[in-house]
Design an enzyme around this catalytic site. Structure first.
Site, mmCIF file in Angstrom:
data_model
loop_
_atom_site.group_PDB
_atom_site.id
_atom_site.type_symbol
_atom_site.label_atom_id
_atom_site.label_comp_id
_atom_site.label_asym_id
_atom_site.label_seq_id
_atom_site.Cartn_x
_atom_site.Cartn_y
_atom_site.Cartn_z
ATOM 1 N N PRO A 9 -32.080 -14.037 37.819
ATOM 2 C CA PRO A 9 -31.416 -14.497 36.712
ATOM 3 C C PRO A 9 -32.417 -15.723 35.884
ATOM 4 O O PRO A 9 -33.106 -16.247 36.586
ATOM 5 C CB PRO A 9 -30.178 -15.208 37.055
ATOM 6 C CG PRO A 9 -30.146 -15.259 38.328
ATOM 7 C CD PRO A 9 -31.094 -14.026 39.013
ATOM 8 N N ASN A 10 -32.227 -15.521 34.671
ATOM 9 C CA ASN A 10 -33.065 -16.675 33.724
ATOM 10 C C ASN A 10 -34.527 -16.274 33.677
ATOM 11 O O ASN A 10 -35.303 -17.072 33.180
ATOM 12 C CB ASN A 10 -32.717 -17.976 34.193
ATOM 13 C CG ASN A 10 -31.145 -18.223 34.360
ATOM 14 O OD1 ASN A 10 -30.686 -18.202 33.073
ATOM 15 N ND2 ASN A 10 -30.350 -18.705 35.285
ATOM 16 N N ARG A 17 -38.378 -20.825 28.970
ATOM 17 C CA ARG A 17 -37.524 -21.714 29.923
ATOM 18 C C ARG A 17 -38.262 -22.771 30.628
ATOM 19 O O ARG A 17 -39.347 -22.420 31.423
ATOM 20 C CB ARG A 17 -36.843 -20.770 30.981
ATOM 21 C CG ARG A 17 -36.279 -21.355 31.883
ATOM 22 C CD ARG A 17 -36.183 -20.395 33.168
ATOM 23 N NE ARG A 17 -35.067 -21.007 34.078
ATOM 24 C CZ ARG A 17 -34.982 -20.526 35.590
ATOM 25 N NH1 ARG A 17 -35.845 -19.545 35.822
ATOM 26 N NH2 ARG A 17 -34.218 -21.210 36.292
ATOM 27 N N TYR A 22 -42.195 -23.747 34.944
ATOM 28 C CA TYR A 22 -42.471 -22.125 35.137
ATOM 29 C C TYR A 22 -43.380 -21.734 34.429
ATOM 30 O O TYR A 22 -43.863 -20.732 34.288
ATOM 31 C CB TYR A 22 -41.101 -21.640 34.630
ATOM 32 C CG TYR A 22 -39.913 -21.966 35.581
ATOM 33 C CD1 TYR A 22 -40.088 -21.447 37.068
ATOM 34 C CD2 TYR A 22 -38.725 -22.694 35.117
ATOM 35 C CE1 TYR A 22 -38.842 -22.032 37.903
ATOM 36 C CE2 TYR A 22 -37.932 -22.806 36.180
ATOM 37 C CZ TYR A 22 -37.847 -22.640 37.412
ATOM 38 O OH TYR A 22 -36.671 -22.871 38.245
ATOM 39 N N ASN A 71 -38.061 -12.109 43.232
ATOM 40 C CA ASN A 71 -37.860 -13.542 42.853
ATOM 41 C C ASN A 71 -36.364 -13.411 42.358
ATOM 42 O O ASN A 71 -36.119 -13.113 41.393
ATOM 43 C CB ASN A 71 -38.878 -14.113 41.709
ATOM 44 C CG ASN A 71 -38.452 -15.524 41.412
ATOM 45 O OD1 ASN A 71 -37.584 -16.075 41.898
ATOM 46 N ND2 ASN A 71 -39.549 -16.122 40.734
ATOM 47 N N ALA A 74 -31.890 -18.331 41.094
ATOM 48 C CA ALA A 74 -30.880 -19.223 41.770
ATOM 49 C C ALA A 74 -30.063 -18.348 42.672
ATOM 50 O O ALA A 74 -29.478 -19.020 43.530
ATOM 51 C CB ALA A 74 -30.122 -19.596 40.575
ATOM 52 N N GLU A 95 -40.162 -12.414 49.376
ATOM 53 C CA GLU A 95 -39.544 -13.385 48.688
ATOM 54 C C GLU A 95 -40.755 -14.308 47.970
ATOM 55 O O GLU A 95 -41.539 -14.920 48.751
ATOM 56 C CB GLU A 95 -38.823 -14.401 49.506
ATOM 57 C CG GLU A 95 -38.169 -15.519 48.586
ATOM 58 C CD GLU A 95 -37.047 -16.570 49.481
ATOM 59 O OE1 GLU A 95 -36.637 -15.885 50.727
ATOM 60 O OE2 GLU A 95 -36.857 -17.353 49.080
ATOM 61 N N HIS A 97 -41.311 -17.388 44.833
ATOM 62 C CA HIS A 97 -41.035 -18.519 43.731
ATOM 63 C C HIS A 97 -42.059 -18.769 42.898
ATOM 64 O O HIS A 97 -43.049 -19.153 43.586
ATOM 65 C CB HIS A 97 -40.386 -19.441 44.616
ATOM 66 C CG HIS A 97 -38.926 -19.082 45.117
ATOM 67 N ND1 HIS A 97 -37.809 -18.734 44.585
ATOM 68 C CD2 HIS A 97 -38.779 -18.826 46.565
ATOM 69 C CE1 HIS A 97 -36.971 -18.033 45.422
ATOM 70 N NE2 HIS A 97 -37.364 -18.292 46.720
ATOM 71 N N ARG A 104 -38.395 -29.732 44.924
ATOM 72 C CA ARG A 104 -37.547 -29.710 43.946
ATOM 73 C C ARG A 104 -36.155 -30.269 44.635
ATOM 74 O O ARG A 104 -36.088 -30.709 45.910
ATOM 75 C CB ARG A 104 -37.260 -28.354 43.365
ATOM 76 C CG ARG A 104 -38.676 -28.355 42.712
ATOM 77 C CD ARG A 104 -38.446 -26.917 41.748
ATOM 78 N NE ARG A 104 -37.463 -26.839 40.704
ATOM 79 C CZ ARG A 104 -37.060 -25.995 39.884
ATOM 80 N NH1 ARG A 104 -37.467 -24.793 40.169
ATOM 81 N NH2 ARG A 104 -36.255 -26.168 38.893
HETATM 82 C C1 DQA Z 1 -37.156 -20.092 41.402
HETATM 83 C C2 DQA Z 1 -36.650 -21.290 41.976
HETATM 84 C C3 DQA Z 1 -35.273 -21.415 41.835
HETATM 85 O O1 DQA Z 1 -34.743 -22.182 42.418
HETATM 86 C C4 DQA Z 1 -34.777 -21.176 40.440
HETATM 87 O O2 DQA Z 1 -33.236 -21.023 40.400
HETATM 88 C C5 DQA Z 1 -35.413 -20.081 39.494
HETATM 89 C C6 DQA Z 1 -36.649 -19.837 39.713
HETATM 90 C C7 DQA Z 1 -38.917 -20.046 40.963
HETATM 91 O O3 DQA Z 1 -39.560 -19.006 40.636
HETATM 92 O O4 DQA Z 1 -39.409 -20.948 41.392
HETATM 93 O O5 DQA Z 1 -34.613 -19.548 38.764
HETATM 94 O O6 DQA Z 1 -36.995 -18.800 41.861
#
Ligand code: DQA
Length: 148
Positions: A9-10, A17, A22, A71, A74, A95, A97, A104
């Protein structure tokens, strides 16, 4: 080798964003570069904002392809269901990020997914995805040696 990159998501809004966290580069642009760099590997891409769609995709490819770079955004911090999907399939999952989640908010420090994944890479910006691909390539080389 066939690898799938999954963004949760997102992450469709990368480049727009929160660029301070990011970065300002869109993912499709980065993916082009990644595919050129690893031209001998098939790198597919899937993005969804929906938990169930991510689970369906993991089931769909998780018995055939060589690796998944995930990735989950959230959902990393909330989803027992995605963790179970990763555990249910054969394909190794890395995994990743973009940000260093440990620098954070505290709710980002816990991942439901990490115990089901082969390893975790975080904090290297978009390069986290390339490091994930590298890890899968090395694992694949090892597996091929062992079966020979
Ligand atoms: C994320 C870190 C997550 O906490 C966040 O909700 C994201 C992006 C990252 O790539 O740093 O959506 O996965």
């Amino acid at each position: 080798m066939n690898i799938l990159v999954i963004n949760g998501p997102n992450l469709n809004l990368l480049g727009v964003r929160e660029p301070g966290i990011y970065g300002s580069r869109g993912f499709e642009d980065y993916l082009d570069e990644l595919r050129k760099r690893y031209s001998s590997i098939k790198i597919d891409y899937f993005q969804s904002n929906h938990e169930g769609s991510i689970i369906d995709k993991i089931h769909e490819v998780g018995f055939t392809i060589d690796g998944i770079v995930l990735n989950a955004g959230a959902y990393t911090h909330t989803s027992v269901a995605i963790a179970d999907a990763i555990s249910a399939v054969k394909t190794p999952v890395i995994e990743v990020h973009i940000s260093n989640v440990h620098r954070r908010e505290e709710f980002r420090h816990h991942s439901y997914l990490s115990p089901s994944c082969v390893g975790v890479i975080c904090g290297f910006g978009l390069d986290s995805y390339r490091l994930g691909v590298e890890a899968l390539i090395e694992m694949n080389k090892k597996d091929n040696k062992e079966t020979k």
